[in-house]
Design an enzyme around this catalytic site. Structure first.
Site, PDB file in Angstrom:
ATOM      1  N   PRO A 407     -11.676 -35.404  12.337  1.00  0.00           N
ATOM      2  CA  PRO A 407     -11.286 -36.967  11.523  1.00  0.00           C
ATOM      3  C   PRO A 407     -10.852 -35.892  10.219  1.00  0.00           C
ATOM      4  CG  PRO A 407     -13.692 -37.342  13.144  1.00  0.00           C
ATOM      5  CD  PRO A 407     -12.469 -36.011  13.242  1.00  0.00           C
ATOM      6  N   TYR A 566     -24.286 -36.931   5.546  1.00  0.00           N
ATOM      7  CA  TYR A 566     -24.241 -38.573   5.235  1.00  0.00           C
ATOM      8  C   TYR A 566     -25.703 -39.522   5.446  1.00  0.00           C
ATOM      9  CZ  TYR A 566     -20.268 -36.978   4.932  1.00  0.00           C
ATOM     10  OH  TYR A 566     -18.996 -35.926   3.668  1.00  0.00           O
ATOM     11  N   GLY A 707      -8.642 -29.240  13.593  1.00  0.00           N
ATOM     12  CA  GLY A 707      -8.817 -29.896  11.981  1.00  0.00           C
ATOM     13  C   GLY A 707      -7.698 -29.644  10.980  1.00  0.00           C
TER      14      GLY A 707
END
Length: 760
Positions: A407, A566, A707
């Protein structure tokens, strides 16, 4: 003209100090070089030393006399033997050279004397201030317990870490025919033997075990003689019933030494005084000798001592840092040896050989194709199939290979709606061959966004846009799965786009933030409101609504984002969760809300589709989430039905101090996989297909997420297949791309060369 040091003091008569003294005197016979050594000439720690061909080449170039003397005594061998539960596996092609430590010191003593170095044994060096005042240069080669380093600790700023194992240096009066690792599973715990020959009739033997095993076995109450006898009995099969002997050895723990600075005025650290690397990668003497070579070269090349010492540190520090990372990985592997004993026998051996990440799958295949092929067959690789292209099943989803596009936030949406950019971005990487392509963090509410450019799944319009992307992947890249990562920004929201200012608050149009506790992420940042019970319920429902939309949008897998500071991550970390209610305090209580969200999402997510959870396995900050906590977190999510844990680290607090390096996060995934017994996705500076193959085949990870490599090359997986000559089902090229499945020629080649003369 350069101003070179004429009066040099060397404190410490180990290999590094002696070799530096010899080189300095050889290059300038007018120099006055004095070595102070508090011990006798023949008093040393350990028995044999191992040097690489690279180091020997440097010695040969710098001082052929020393190299010639060493070459007469070296014992060379190529094989490594690993004994696992009575089964011995041999891997060849490794290339070692060793000799006795006493012999090495005698060679260096003789060389120093022949050059006129003043050797002072059984003599303590004068105080550092006096040495520094009377000499142009002071070389602190006084070992791991360096007095000079501690005297000037405020300048050098040392960091010394002790570790979990006790070990003892011993010797056997016969030569092993290979470097040998032997594992003993005793009633007290696991013990290991590291052994290698250093002469035609002698071997070094190191016995090592965790502190608690050492105590349980009673070694803490035994004298050296009794300890040696006990070790010989424990490893009698490896020793063929022969005894062991000790020199000046005693049980000790390894200390990793690092320093923020290596020089202070005209005083410079060298060898173990500056840095240490665990003996399991055999680098202590090697590093010290290479330090000496570099230091002397810099003194010859630079105009004065100050710039020479700065150049020496600049040259050596990256090399040492790389070695220390490898050594730490090796050290921790042996500390956690018990985790791997249940692995298949050959996989255990492969895991041991690749533990430091310096030996890799491809490297080992070149060294010993027979051994590596046997490991691949035991793992289940079809003929000609690299480990990364073996399939993997998660619940009802079978991934055709082990590569995941990690992600990555793109910050390119409008009102949370993914557009053409996302279609091209995710579609290109799906066409590029990965088994699973993950979206960026998709936010569950407008106020749960990180930036105004973040995507969401809190409206029907957003879900329709995602459906367009999943349809493209399933239609145009058959065999590739696409997963959605759901999350809420928590205290890290309402910030600028990444390229406008990472984690910096918006200049205007900010929205209010919520979090586990009212703590801003950065000084000057917005302080979030602590969530109430009613708000927790609302957010849980936002996650379930988003999950229902994700299912209808056609995603194959859902990942719950509980990492990187988060919202859900903020509940897990003790640094960001200071609540005193049922959702704060112990790890069990900090897990409560993330598990409530997971259970609610799992209840609405289709039963046949897998769910994963991304966690930060460490906060890289004191008082934060530890590796032990990470195992507990993984176990909790697995018990609630998580099909895999995506193991990342950090980004939880702004004051973190990560230990960056190649594959630096993978040890956390490895530990979770073996302790929590749950499949893991490894992430973090995995940059090559060789890394992926190594991690998968060793059993340290089930999937590898990359990534940045996929930003550099959307077709990374297909190119990895082409470079390995693989054309099987694990990496199918899209029909329109098949013509590009071979690397293009890059201009003229000169092979085969034309015949321009007759023979004879």
């Amino acid at each position: 003209m350069p101003v070179r040091p004429l009066r040099v003091a060397v404190v410490g008569g180990g290999p590094g100090g002696l070799y530096a003294a010899a080189l300095l005197k050889r290059l300038d016979p007018e120099r006055h070089v004095t070595v102070w050594e508090r011990n006798a000439p023949d008093e040393t720690f350990g028995f044999g030393v191992v040097l690489s061909d690279e180091t020997l080449g440097g010695i040969e170039h710098a001082d052929p006399v020393v190299h010639a003397a060493l070459s007469e005594d070296f014992v060379r061998w190529d094989d490594i033997d690993i004994v696992h539960r009575g089964v011995r596996h041999r891997s060849g092609g490794h290339g070692f050279a060793a000799l006795g430590r006493h012999r090495l010191l005698r060679i260096l003593h003789e060389r120093c004397r022949s050059l006129g170095v003043d050797l002072r044994f059984r003599t303590r060096a004068p105080d550092t201030a006096g040495l520094s005042a009377q000499h142009d240069l002071v070389i602190a080669a006084d070992g791991v317990h360096s007095t000079i380093r501690e005297t000037h600790a405020a300048a050098f700023r040392p960091r010394v870490s002790e570790h979990r194992c006790r070990y003892i240096w011993l010797a056997a009066d016969f030569a092993f025919d290979a470097f040998r690792f032997d594992i003993a599973e005793t009633g007290h715990g696991v013990m290991q033997l590291h052994g290698y020959p250093y002469a035609a009739d002698a071997s070094t033997v190191i016995v090592e075990m965790r502190e608690e095993v050492w105590r349980a076995a009673g070694f803490d109450e035994l004298g050296v003689r009794e300890s040696v006898e006990r070790c010989a009995k424990t490893f009698s099969e490896a020793l063929c019933g022969r005894p062991l002997r000790s020199g000046n050895s005693a049980w000790t723990t390894f200390r990793t030494v690092a320093n923020e600075r290596w020089s202070h005025g005209n005083v410079v650290l060298l060898g173990d005084a500056a840095h240490t690397a665990h003996f399991s990668i055999g680098s202590g003497t090697k590093l010290a000798v290479e330090d000496a070579l570099a230091l002397v070269a810099c003194l010859e090349e630079r105009p004065d001592v100050a710039t020479a010492l700065a150049a020496y540190e600049e040259e050596r520090r990256p090399v040492v840092a790389s070695t220390q990372r490898a050594a730490r990985a090796s050290l921790e592997w042996f500390e956690n040896l018990g985790l791997y004993l249940g692995s298949p026998s050959r996989q255990f051996a492969f895991n041991l050989l690749t533990r430091s990440r310096r030996v890799t799958h491809d490297n080992l295949r070149l060294r010993d194709a027979r051994f590596t092929g046997a490991v691949e067959r035991e793992f289940g690789c079809p003929p000609g199939t690299p480990p990364m292209f073996t399939p993997f099943r998660l619940r009802g989803l079978t991934l055709r290979n082990r590569v995941v596009v990690s992600p990555m936030d793109m910050y390119s949406a409008t009102d949370g709606v993914p557009g053409d950019f996302h279609l091209v971005h995710l579609g290109a990487r799906a066409l590029g061959g990965a088994g699973l392509v993950m979206t960026e963090m998709v936010c569950v509410s407008e106020r749960g966004r990180i930036t105004p450019g973040c995507t969401g799944l809190y409206t029907g319009r957003q879900a329709e846009a995602w459906r367009r992307i999943t349809d493209f992947v399933h239609t145009r890249a058959p065999g590739t799965a696409i997963g959605v990562q759901l999350g809420h920004s928590g205290r890290k929201g309402s910030t600028k786009l990444m390229w406008e200012g990472m984690d910096e608050p918006l200049p205007d149009a900010n929205w209010p933030l919520v979090a586990a506790s009212p703590l801003p992420y950065k000084p000057g940042g917005q302080t979030p409101r602590q969530l109430t019970r009613a708000q927790l319920t609302d957010i849980r429902e936002q996650f379930t609504t988003a999950a229902e939309r994700a299912a209808r949008a056609g995603f194959d897998l859902l990942e719950l984002h509980c990492a990187h500071g988060y919202l859900l991550s903020g509940f897990l970390s003790p640094l960001t969760n200071l609540r005193t209610d049922a959702y704060g305090g112990s790890l069990e209580r900090r897990l409560r809300f993330p598990l409530e969200v997971f259970d609610a999402v799992r209840a609405v997510w289709p039963a046949e589709r897998p769910m994963t959870v991304r966690i930060s396995a460490t906060d890289w900050a004191g008082g934060g989430t530890t590796a032990d906590d990470a195992v507990g977190i993984a176990r909790a999510f697995a018990a609630h039905g998580a099909d895999a844990i995506d193991v990342s680290t950090g980004q939880v607090v702004a004051e973190e101090r990560p230990e960056f390096g190649r594959s630096y996060q993978t040890p956390f995934a490895d530990r979770i996989r073996h302790e929590a017994r749950v499949p893991v996705i490894a992430v973090g500076a995995i940059s090559s297909w060789d890394d992926v193959n190594s991690l998968i085949l060793a059993g340290r990870a089930d999937l590898c997420a990359l990534g940045r490599p996929h930003l550099y090359d959307p077709n990374w997986t297909l190119h990895a297949a082409a470079e390995q000559g693989y054309e099987g089902p694990g990496a199918g090229w899209p029909d329109p791309y098949r013509a590009g499945s071979r690397r293009p020629r890059t201009g003229r080649t000169d092979a085969p060369k034309p015949r321009l003369r007759l023979g004879g």
